[in-house]
Design a protein around this motif. Structure first.
Motif, mmCIF file in Angstrom:
data_model
loop_
_atom_site.group_PDB
_atom_site.id
_atom_site.type_symbol
_atom_site.label_atom_id
_atom_site.label_comp_id
_atom_site.label_asym_id
_atom_site.label_seq_id
_atom_site.Cartn_x
_atom_site.Cartn_y
_atom_site.Cartn_z
ATOM 1 N N ASP A 1 0.828 -1.204 0.000
ATOM 2 C CA ASP A 1 0.000 0.000 0.000
ATOM 3 C C ASP A 1 0.864 1.257 0.000
ATOM 4 O O ASP A 1 0.570 2.230 -0.688
ATOM 5 N N ARG A 2 1.931 1.246 0.802
ATOM 6 C CA ARG A 2 2.829 2.401 0.859
ATOM 7 C C ARG A 2 3.450 2.656 -0.505
ATOM 8 O O ARG A 2 3.517 3.790 -0.965
ATOM 9 N N ASN B 1 9.440 -4.264 -0.993
ATOM 10 C CA ASN B 1 8.483 -3.158 -1.089
ATOM 11 C C ASN B 1 8.651 -2.164 0.054
ATOM 12 O O ASN B 1 8.506 -0.955 -0.144
ATOM 13 N N PHE B 2 8.965 -2.668 1.251
ATOM 14 C CA PHE B 2 9.208 -1.778 2.383
ATOM 15 C C PHE B 2 10.388 -0.861 2.084
ATOM 16 O O PHE B 2 10.303 0.363 2.215
ATOM 17 N N ALA B 3 11.512 -1.472 1.669
ATOM 18 C CA ALA B 3 12.715 -0.686 1.386
ATOM 19 C C ALA B 3 12.476 0.264 0.218
ATOM 20 O O ALA B 3 12.885 1.427 0.266
ATOM 21 N N LYS C 1 10.426 3.253 1.432
ATOM 22 C CA LYS C 1 11.194 4.131 2.319
ATOM 23 C C LYS C 1 12.296 4.875 1.562
ATOM 24 O O LYS C 1 12.580 6.037 1.850
ATOM 25 N N MET C 2 12.928 4.211 0.591
ATOM 26 C CA MET C 2 13.988 4.865 -0.176
ATOM 27 C C MET C 2 13.425 5.977 -1.059
ATOM 28 O O MET C 2 14.087 6.985 -1.297
ATOM 29 N N ALA C 3 12.206 5.800 -1.538
ATOM 30 C CA ALA C 3 11.598 6.803 -2.411
ATOM 31 C C ALA C 3 11.323 8.113 -1.677
ATOM 32 O O ALA C 3 11.288 9.168 -2.306
#
Length: 196
Positions: free
Chosen positions: A36-37, A67-69, A72-74
């Protein structure tokens, strides 16, 4: 004569009560998953790639951490972005050097089956992370072929793969703290509240 109380059967049409809601009276917290993020992020680059993987580690990383990384990197900025970029440089240099060293050893050629998954790349750093995972798989296959040719022991192979996993696992680990917990040089300063 004793009275017997009979329980009425529950109505199958009635929805079961929400356990968290019924005990505290509060609605449960709805958290965004990493998918979702990532979907909510406005991309700086927008690409989809069919990613081929060979190892369990890469499969599990893509399922649980990619997907988490990527999300967060974006949105990383200033010191946090610098810390992540520095970690990518270190990991890339180590993996490139190790893959080159393994490729110089005698290997027994054998077919290895790949699986594939489609990945979204919304930021240049996500593409760099995919590149690290590709290097890990090269290392995974190369050390397996060397082990079959008896030029790498099982212990040495496991040691190499553990070190490679530790390098890659640093990336999502660095993505956890907020950007204000990093100094402008990329140093993590926990609980500092520094605006870099």
């Amino acid at each position: 004569m004793a009275a017997v109380l009979e329980e009425l059967p529950e109505d199958p049409q009635k929805d079961p009560p929400n356990v968290a809601e019924s005990q505290s009276g509060l609605k449960p917290i709805q958290r965004l998953t990493s998918d979702d993020r990532l979907a909510r992020i406005t991309p700086s680059t927008l690409a989809r790639t069919e990613f081929m993987y060979y190892s369990r580690y890469v499969r599990d990383f893509v399922r649980s951490d990619y997907n988490f990384a990527a999300a967060k990197m974006a949105v990383a900025r200033n010191g946090k972005l610098r810390a992540i970029e520095n970690e990518f440089r270190v990991a890339d240099a180590w993996l490139s050097k190790t893959v080159a060293a393994i490729s110089r050893r005698h290997q027994r050629v054998m077919p290895v089956k790949a699986e594939k998954i489609e990945l979204e790349i919304k930021h240049a750093l996500s593409g760099t992370l995919v590149r690290l995972l590709v290097q890990y798989d090269r290392l995974f296959i190369g050390t397996m072929r060397c082990q079959m040719a008896l030029t790498v022991s099982a212990r040495e192979r496991q040691s190499i793969l553990d070190a490679a996993e530790a390098r890659i696992n640093q990336i999502p680990f660095l993505c956890i703290p907020d950007a204000d917990q990093f100094a402008s040089d990329g140093t993590h300063v926990p609980g500092s509240g520094i605006e870099s």
